[in-house]
Design an enzyme around this catalytic site. Sequence first.
Site, short mmCIF file in Angstrom:
data_model
loop_
_atom_site.label_atom_id
_atom_site.label_comp_id
_atom_site.label_asym_id
_atom_site.label_seq_id
_atom_site.Cartn_x
_atom_site.Cartn_y
_atom_site.Cartn_z
N GLU A 2 1.48 -0.17 -5.15
CA GLU A 2 0.60 0.96 -5.46
C GLU A 2 1.47 2.21 -5.52
O GLU A 2 1.87 2.76 -4.49
CB GLU A 2 -0.48 1.12 -4.38
CG GLU A 2 -1.43 2.27 -4.69
CD GLU A 2 -2.32 2.64 -3.51
OE1 GLU A 2 -3.45 3.10 -3.74
OE2 GLU A 2 -1.89 2.47 -2.35
N ASP A 23 0.83 -1.21 0.00
CA ASP A 23 0.00 0.00 0.00
C ASP A 23 0.86 1.25 0.00
O ASP A 23 1.84 1.35 0.75
CB ASP A 23 -0.90 -0.03 1.25
CG ASP A 23 -1.91 1.10 1.28
OD1 ASP A 23 -2.71 1.20 0.33
OD2 ASP A 23 -1.91 1.87 2.25
#
Length: 545
Positions: free
Chosen positions: A240, A197
Amino acid sequence: MWWRNATVYCLDVETFQDSNGDGIGDFRGLTSRIDHLARLGVTCLWLMPFYPSPNRDDGYDVADYYSVDPRLGTLGDFVEMMRTARHHGIRVIADLVVNHTSDQHPWFQESRSSLDNPKRDWYVWRDEPPEGAPQAVIFPDEEDSLWRRDEATGQYYLHHFYRHQPDLNISNPDVRDEIARVMGFWMELGLSGFRVDAVPYLLTTGHTQGADVETDPHSYMRALSSFMTRRSGDAIMLGEVNVPYDELMRFFGDGGDELDLSFDFPGMQAMYLALARRDAGPLRDAMVSRPLAPRDTRWATFVRNHDELTLDQLSPEQRDEVFAAFGPEPDMQVFGRGLRRRLPSMFGGDQDRIRMVYSLLFSLPGTPVLFYGEEIGMVENLDVPGRSSVRTPMQWEPGPTGGFTTADVDQMRRPMPARPFGPDHISVEAQRGDPDSLLTAMSRLADLRREMPHFGWGDVEWLESDAPSVLAHRAELDGESVIAVHHLGEAPLEVTLTTGLEPGTRVRDQLASGAGVAEPVEVAADGTLTLTLGRYAARWLRQVS
């Protein structure tokens, strides 16, 4: 490198299937639906956070990295799900959310307890917010600063995201060791890797000590990758990283010693601009300019993810074009930079256009990633606030709760979308076995993708055409070529492509099936191919003997 030709499927356990009638999805429910994923052609399952959490940010505010949220089941339920997925040939990766924790995490509770607590330096504290430091907040609807004063000690802590998500100090060697332990723990339970993330924020947080991190933040990504590879040689990190291509390339590292895959955010945003204009130009320009990923790494392509559909890399004028086409109402937009809608509602349910886009997804160079419900054409519920509008319960069958749960509707955490996109009109049950359904079409795309590894492994050439609305590319592998052709316009047309194939080569459309099986067409003497395309047409042309 199993992931080069994989089909990745992202889901939230909480909204996928409820097994015990409490209105909340759980691991036992997910286990009962693994066969659906196998039939669809999924080869890699990506789990959104399932760890214990106050759930103020849909689980991304983690309070314990070593367990399962009790609402979703137990570690035993997780292991049984892993066994079932492996039995069906599906690998599993999970979100690694370590740039911040919940403010309820025991680490932060200790850190805030006193200035000399051993875990004080596990987070980033200052007497005052640093002067001249960047102050761009990620969620401008709720936050106006990256720093929050904690009354317990009078100091400020850093939070790039919400104030209840304090940033970990990645410069601290103890924190880095603990993150490796977290990864090792879940890999021992069978994970094949992680979706990491907010990678850029992970590498820019802290720097209160550790000169190597301060001068070369990417050294930490290399260390994580090295640790993971030592534990399992075929494990992956999918990152990401929403930055322009020139910045994004750094996150692959030197020859792929950092991320194995990275989401292609610039390409996704260019795709929506192309769709809004019905002109392939923006997407073609993005694909031509997209750098080649280093050896043994890969781009991850997607139509929709679990978050906002961000358009932050478009110019304000370009963003307004996409808003006007697909989200003209303020309630359809979020943060002034993105959309909180799914593709079918943006297209008004136009099946030809929807299917063309997913054909494009599966044929673009990269690894395709699906968000749960895309296979049946689920849409958002704008009554659900913020980014969670696209995280509604999975629609398995007709009825008020869509087969997601046996609980009453008012016990569900989030409501289903309304007509004409609710479960009475869109569900797995209604589409399974229907040869003309979107579910059948998506399953066929996944099957063809495996049968035609050219798109996953081949060398790609972007082809010239005489129609601005047509995007065409050729993928060559072991001397055989496949040509993908997509018409982004509504009006039927005839298009001539420069193929790069030898004159006389015959190709047949692999997407045609049943009574519609296409006759082969032949490359002309000048190396061109002329095709008649209907509205939003898609063709996968493979050489035939």
